[in-house]
Design a protein around this motif. Structure first.
Motif, PDB file in Angstrom:
ATOM      1  N   UNK A  88      -4.645  16.900  -0.448  1.00  6.42           N
ATOM      2  CA  UNK A  88      -5.254  15.719  -1.044  1.00  6.42           C
ATOM      3  C   UNK A  88      -4.322  14.527  -0.888  1.00  6.42           C
ATOM      4  N   UNK A  89      -4.896  13.368  -0.525  1.00  2.85           N
ATOM      5  CA  UNK A  89      -4.081  12.172  -0.325  1.00  2.85           C
ATOM      6  C   UNK A  89      -4.751  10.964  -0.973  1.00  2.85           C
ATOM      7  N   UNK A  90      -3.922  10.046  -1.442  1.00  4.89           N
ATOM      8  CA  UNK A  90      -4.390   8.819  -2.059  1.00  4.89           C
ATOM      9  C   UNK A  90      -3.686   7.624  -1.435  1.00  4.89           C
ATOM     10  N   UNK A  91      -4.375   6.503  -1.428  1.00  3.72           N
ATOM     11  CA  UNK A  91      -3.775   5.224  -1.055  1.00  3.72           C
ATOM     12  C   UNK A  91      -3.871   4.336  -2.288  1.00  3.72           C
ATOM     13  N   UNK A  92      -2.766   3.699  -2.633  1.00 10.40           N
ATOM     14  CA  UNK A  92      -2.732   2.835  -3.812  1.00 10.40           C
ATOM     15  C   UNK A  92      -2.264   1.446  -3.405  1.00 10.40           C
ATOM     16  N   UNK A  93      -2.956   0.440  -3.903  1.00  6.27           N
ATOM     17  CA  UNK A  93      -2.620  -0.945  -3.608  1.00  6.27           C
ATOM     18  C   UNK A  93      -2.020  -1.569  -4.863  1.00  6.27           C
ATOM     19  N   UNK A  94      -0.861  -2.202  -4.693  1.00  8.53           N
ATOM     20  CA  UNK A  94      -0.221  -2.890  -5.805  1.00  8.53           C
ATOM     21  C   UNK A  94      -0.617  -4.358  -5.784  1.00  8.53           C
ATOM     22  N   UNK A  95      -1.259  -4.820  -6.851  1.00 14.21           N
ATOM     23  CA  UNK A  95      -1.550  -6.244  -6.974  1.00 14.21           C
ATOM     24  C   UNK A  95      -0.437  -6.929  -7.757  1.00 14.21           C
ATOM     25  N   UNK A  96       0.215  -6.167  -8.626  1.00  6.62           N
ATOM     26  CA  UNK A  96       1.400  -6.601  -9.377  1.00  6.62           C
ATOM     27  C   UNK A  96       2.342  -5.409  -9.484  1.00  6.62           C
ATOM     28  N   UNK A  97       3.529  -5.650  -9.957  1.00  5.71           N
ATOM     29  CA  UNK A  97       4.504  -4.559 -10.069  1.00  5.71           C
ATOM     30  C   UNK A  97       3.995  -3.473 -11.007  1.00  5.71           C
ATOM     31  N   UNK A  98       3.331  -3.856 -12.076  1.00  4.96           N
ATOM     32  CA  UNK A  98       2.895  -2.883 -13.064  1.00  4.96           C
ATOM     33  C   UNK A  98       1.394  -2.577 -12.977  1.00  4.96           C
ATOM     34  N   UNK A  99       0.737  -2.989 -11.898  1.00  2.00           N
ATOM     35  CA  UNK A  99      -0.702  -2.754 -11.779  1.00  2.00           C
ATOM     36  C   UNK A  99      -1.047  -2.281 -10.359  1.00  2.00           C
ATOM     37  N   UNK A 100      -1.716  -1.137 -10.288  1.00  3.46           N
ATOM     38  CA  UNK A 100      -2.125  -0.608  -8.994  1.00  3.46           C
ATOM     39  C   UNK A 100      -3.531  -0.035  -9.122  1.00  3.46           C
ATOM     40  N   UNK A 125       0.872  -1.167   0.000  1.00  6.17           N
ATOM     41  CA  UNK A 125       0.000   0.000   0.000  1.00  6.17           C
ATOM     42  C   UNK A 125       0.911   1.219   0.000  1.00  6.17           C
ATOM     43  N   UNK A 126       0.725   2.082  -0.981  1.00  4.84           N
ATOM     44  CA  UNK A 126       1.535   3.290  -1.125  1.00  4.84           C
ATOM     45  C   UNK A 126       0.645   4.493  -0.833  1.00  4.84           C
ATOM     46  N   UNK A 127       1.108   5.367   0.039  1.00  2.00           N
ATOM     47  CA  UNK A 127       0.361   6.574   0.389  1.00  2.00           C
ATOM     48  C   UNK A 127       1.026   7.763  -0.288  1.00  2.00           C
ATOM     49  N   UNK A 128       0.224   8.530  -1.040  1.00  5.54           N
ATOM     50  CA  UNK A 128       0.719   9.693  -1.766  1.00  5.54           C
ATOM     51  C   UNK A 128      -0.040  10.926  -1.307  1.00  5.54           C
ATOM     52  N   UNK A 129       0.640  12.082  -1.352  1.00  5.35           N
ATOM     53  CA  UNK A 129       0.004  13.320  -0.918  1.00  5.35           C
ATOM     54  C   UNK A 129       0.492  14.489  -1.747  1.00  5.35           C
TER      55      UNK A 129
END
Length: 80
Positions: free
Chosen positions: A62-74, A54-58
């Motif tokens: 504004x903030x987002x949480x992104x989940x990686x299911x694969x290296x090239x897919x989130x 889970x990657x948290x960006x800000x």
């Protein structure tokens, strides 16, 4: 200091999991990590959760949480 960071990450994961379960916006609202970084969002934290990252960006307020299911897919969702 490390414990505080882990506690904050655990709380954010709980919030994101609750949002992901209660809203389909999590799957499509934010695009991908690459798109968000290209828009100027900064990676603030990365956490391993059940074998997925889970990657948290800000950016500003504004903030987002992104989940990686694969290296090239989130999949990303805005934290509200």
């Amino acid at each position: 200091m490390k414990r505080v960071a882990l506690l904050i990450s655990a709380i954010l994961i709980g919030v994101c999991q609750a949002q992901a379960q209660s809203s389909s916006r999590f799957e499509s609202a934010g695009g991908s990590v690459g798109e968000l970084v290209a828009q100027g969002y900064e990676i603030k934290s990365v956490v391993l959760n059940n074998g997925k990252y889970i990657v948290f960006l800000q950016k500003e307020r504004k903030a987002f949480a992104c989940e990686f299911s694969r290296v090239n897919r989130s999949r990303c969702g805005e934290i509200q």
